[in-house]
Design an enzyme around this catalytic site. Structure first.
Site, PDB file in Angstrom:
ATOM      1  N   LYS A   1     -47.839  -4.443 -13.487  1.00  0.00           N
ATOM      2  CA  LYS A   1     -47.387  -3.538 -12.426  1.00  0.00           C
ATOM      3  C   LYS A   1     -46.991  -2.173 -12.995  1.00  0.00           C
ATOM      4  O   LYS A   1     -47.127  -1.153 -12.319  1.00  0.00           O
ATOM      5  CB  LYS A   1     -46.215  -4.159 -11.666  1.00  0.00           C
ATOM      6  CG  LYS A   1     -46.571  -5.448 -10.927  1.00  0.00           C
ATOM      7  CD  LYS A   1     -47.433  -5.195  -9.714  1.00  0.00           C
ATOM      8  CE  LYS A   1     -47.902  -6.477  -9.046  1.00  0.00           C
ATOM      9  NZ  LYS A   1     -48.857  -6.275  -7.973  1.00  0.00           N
TER      10      LYS A   1
ATOM     11  N   GLU B   1     -42.603  -1.916  -1.797  1.00  0.00           N
ATOM     12  CA  GLU B   1     -42.457  -3.280  -1.297  1.00  0.00           C
ATOM     13  C   GLU B   1     -42.648  -4.180  -2.512  1.00  0.00           C
ATOM     14  O   GLU B   1     -43.302  -3.807  -3.477  1.00  0.00           O
ATOM     15  CB  GLU B   1     -43.541  -3.572  -0.256  1.00  0.00           C
ATOM     16  CG  GLU B   1     -44.895  -4.014  -0.829  1.00  0.00           C
ATOM     17  CD  GLU B   1     -45.578  -2.979  -1.722  1.00  0.00           C
ATOM     18  OE1 GLU B   1     -45.281  -1.773  -1.580  1.00  0.00           O
ATOM     19  OE2 GLU B   1     -46.396  -3.362  -2.576  1.00  0.00           O
TER      20      GLU B   1
ATOM     21  N   SER C   1     -51.373 -11.466 -16.489  1.00  0.00           N
ATOM     22  CA  SER C   1     -50.858 -10.295 -15.767  1.00  0.00           C
ATOM     23  C   SER C   1     -49.363 -10.104 -15.943  1.00  0.00           C
ATOM     24  O   SER C   1     -48.848  -8.997 -15.813  1.00  0.00           O
ATOM     25  CB  SER C   1     -51.193 -10.422 -14.277  1.00  0.00           C
ATOM     26  OG  SER C   1     -50.724 -11.657 -13.774  1.00  0.00           O
TER      27      SER C   1
HETATM   28  C1  LIG Z   1     -47.244 -11.016 -12.713  1.00  0.00           C
HETATM   29  C2  LIG Z   1     -48.046 -10.787 -11.465  1.00  0.00           C
HETATM   30  N1  LIG Z   1     -49.366 -11.049 -11.494  1.00  0.00           N
HETATM   31  C3  LIG Z   1     -50.143 -10.867 -10.404  1.00  0.00           C
HETATM   32  C4  LIG Z   1     -49.601 -10.421  -9.211  1.00  0.00           C
HETATM   33  C5  LIG Z   1     -50.509 -10.276  -8.033  1.00  0.00           C
HETATM   34  O1  LIG Z   1     -50.790  -8.961  -7.715  1.00  0.00           O
HETATM   35  P1  LIG Z   1     -52.205  -8.302  -7.941  1.00  0.00           P
HETATM   36  O2  LIG Z   1     -53.222  -9.205  -7.343  1.00  0.00           O
HETATM   37  O3  LIG Z   1     -52.099  -6.995  -7.270  1.00  0.00           O
HETATM   38  O4  LIG Z   1     -52.412  -8.162  -9.420  1.00  0.00           O
HETATM   39  C6  LIG Z   1     -48.228 -10.121  -9.128  1.00  0.00           C
HETATM   40  C7  LIG Z   1     -47.638  -9.614  -7.878  1.00  0.00           C
HETATM   41  O5  LIG Z   1     -46.467  -9.516  -7.680  1.00  0.00           O
HETATM   42  C8  LIG Z   1     -47.427 -10.311 -10.296  1.00  0.00           C
HETATM   43  O6  LIG Z   1     -46.112 -10.057 -10.295  1.00  0.00           O
END
Ligand SMILES: Cc1ncc(COP(=O)(O)O)c(C=O)c1O
Length: 408
Positions: free
Chosen positions: A86, A108, A376
């Site tokens: 993020k 949000e 992620s």
């Molecule tokens: C660690 C993490 N991975 C993935 C996501 C999913 O979001 P996105 O599909 O935009 O990567 C989030 C959303 O809060 C997240 O905190």
């Protein structure tokens, strides 16, 4: 209503008349920075000095040996400052806000990672910050609420609707309509009205660009497949951006929650429960009923239980440019346990979806194949949920004792 930013038939910008000038300004400023190599350099410097970029590409030797198939690499977005991808988007939008001369940011958040990243950016750049968060998520991601507040953000629990991410988005838009002169809405994923899907994907593309360079340096060839979880789609878009050649298969992994058949899931692209509609300012697949009312969603991962999905991914899905799968909460916990025990790495529950799907496929692949899993985020924020799912008795005892101390 303005109507541009389409990907196939998906996307657009269905915004109230009162916000049209604000969106025009945002698009204009975004076009300027996108065409300005100095901005990307400024952004890369900031991410290097503040957010641990480039994040490493870790060879998962033990998992590779365990599955006896494809060679497994992990792109370590968990090592970003604030613990998730993020930060890539938020710091980029922060630099943009500075250029636009606005003084307040709103956001949000579902899992809280985007809220923490925005509160961090606001503290660093000196912006006022308000974060909208569904009441349900405020409870299940309490540690992140604590950090946002400590960094000076106001966290507003949203009590409308099902009190999760989609409801928080609605509240953020309401705020923006009232305060657009001073305020920028730092949308956290590759969704929403144009230019957000393009802009967020562009900031996140640093993941894929780095991963491509790193795998070529290390293996002198491209991977066979890359895996990313899909909530709104920002980390997936980021990773896929490095591998658009057509030779690399891009796999997006959604939340099957308690199983697609149970109806308690958040799978928009690989269940039959979603249909195309317009909501929250854009057109995509939404989990909605025949009257267009948004359905309840479920995932063990707060960041994946969104009702819509990036219009860019929806278009890639329809064109067959990416493959989408869904894994259940149970499969996610099993993948998480294996990753912790065999690599000493703790993925976020969201990221563990990508691991679970990769683990299903790796054994059937050849030892010449390479796969990259996007981690992620890191799992610290999920300690309460993971401990519950695992049923760890000593953690439970610790919590009871702590509660006892507060009650004393
Ligand atoms: C660690 C993490 N991975 C993935 C996501 C999913 O979001 P996105 O599909 O935009 O990567 C989030 C959303 O809060 C997240 O905190």
């Amino acid at each position: 209503m303005i109507n541009r930013g389409y990907y196939g038939t998906f996307g657009g910008a269905f915004v109230p008349e009162i916000l049209v000038a604000t969106f025009d300004e945002l698009e204009r400023e975004f076009r300027k920075i996108k065409a300005d190599p100095a901005f990307w350099n400024e952004y890369r410097d900031l991410m290097g000095s503040y957010s641990c970029r480039p994040t490493p590409l870790t060879y998962a030797e033990n998992l590779t040996k365990h599955f006896k198939g494809a060679k497994i690499y992990i792109k370590r977005e968990d090592l970003n400052h604030t613990g998730a991808h993020k930060a890539n988007n938020v710091m980029g939008q922060g630099l943009l806000v500075k250029r636009m001369g606005k003084t307040r940011v709103i956001a949000e958040t579902g899992a809280g990672q985007h809220g923490v990243a925005t509160a961090t950016m606001a503290a660093k750049f000196g912006f006022d910050c308000t974060v909208y968060m569904g009441e349900v998520d405020v409870k299940r991601q309490r540690p992140n609420v604590f950090w946002m507040e400590q960094m000076g953000a106001t966290v507003v629990p949203v009590t409308q609707g099902s009190r999760i991410l989609k409801d928080a988005i609605n509240e953020a838009f309401r705020d923006w309509v009232t305060n657009m002169d001073t305020t920028h809405y730092v949308l956290g994923t590759a969704c929403g009205p144009h230019p957000f899907p393009e802009m967020v994907s562009w900031f996140q593309s640093i993941i894929g660009k780095e991963a491509r360079r790193q795998i070529l340096e290390r293996e002198e060839r491209l991977p066979t497949r890359v895996y990313a979880c899909v909530g709104g789609g920002s980390n997936a878009m980021g990773l896929f951006a490095g591998f658009t050649d057509g030779d690399v298969e891009c796999v997006g992994v959604e939340a099957a929650g308690r199983g697609i058949a149970s109806g308690q899931h958040a799978s928009r692209l690989c269940s039959n429960d979603a249909s195309v509609g317009v909501a929250q300012g854009y057109k995509t697949y939404f989990l909605q009923n025949s009257d267009g009312q948004m359905n309840e969603t479920h995932s063990i991962a707060a960041g994946l239980d969104y009702v819509g999905v990036s219009p860019i991914l929806a278009s890639m899905h329809e064109k067959g440019e990416a493959r989408f799968e869904a894994v259940t909460d149970t499969e996610v916990i099993e993948a998480l346990k294996l990753t912790m025990k065999s690599e000493g790495i703790i993925p976020a529950l969201e990221s563990a979806h990508a691991f679970a799907q990769a683990f299903k496929e790796a054994p059937a692949m050849s030892t010449n194949d390479i796969i990259i899993i996007n981690q992620s985020g890191r799992g610290d924020k999920d300690i309460f949920t993971i401990a519950d799912a695992i049923g760890d008795p000593s953690w439970r005892k610790f919590i009871m004792e702590k509660a006892g101390e507060y009650n004393a």
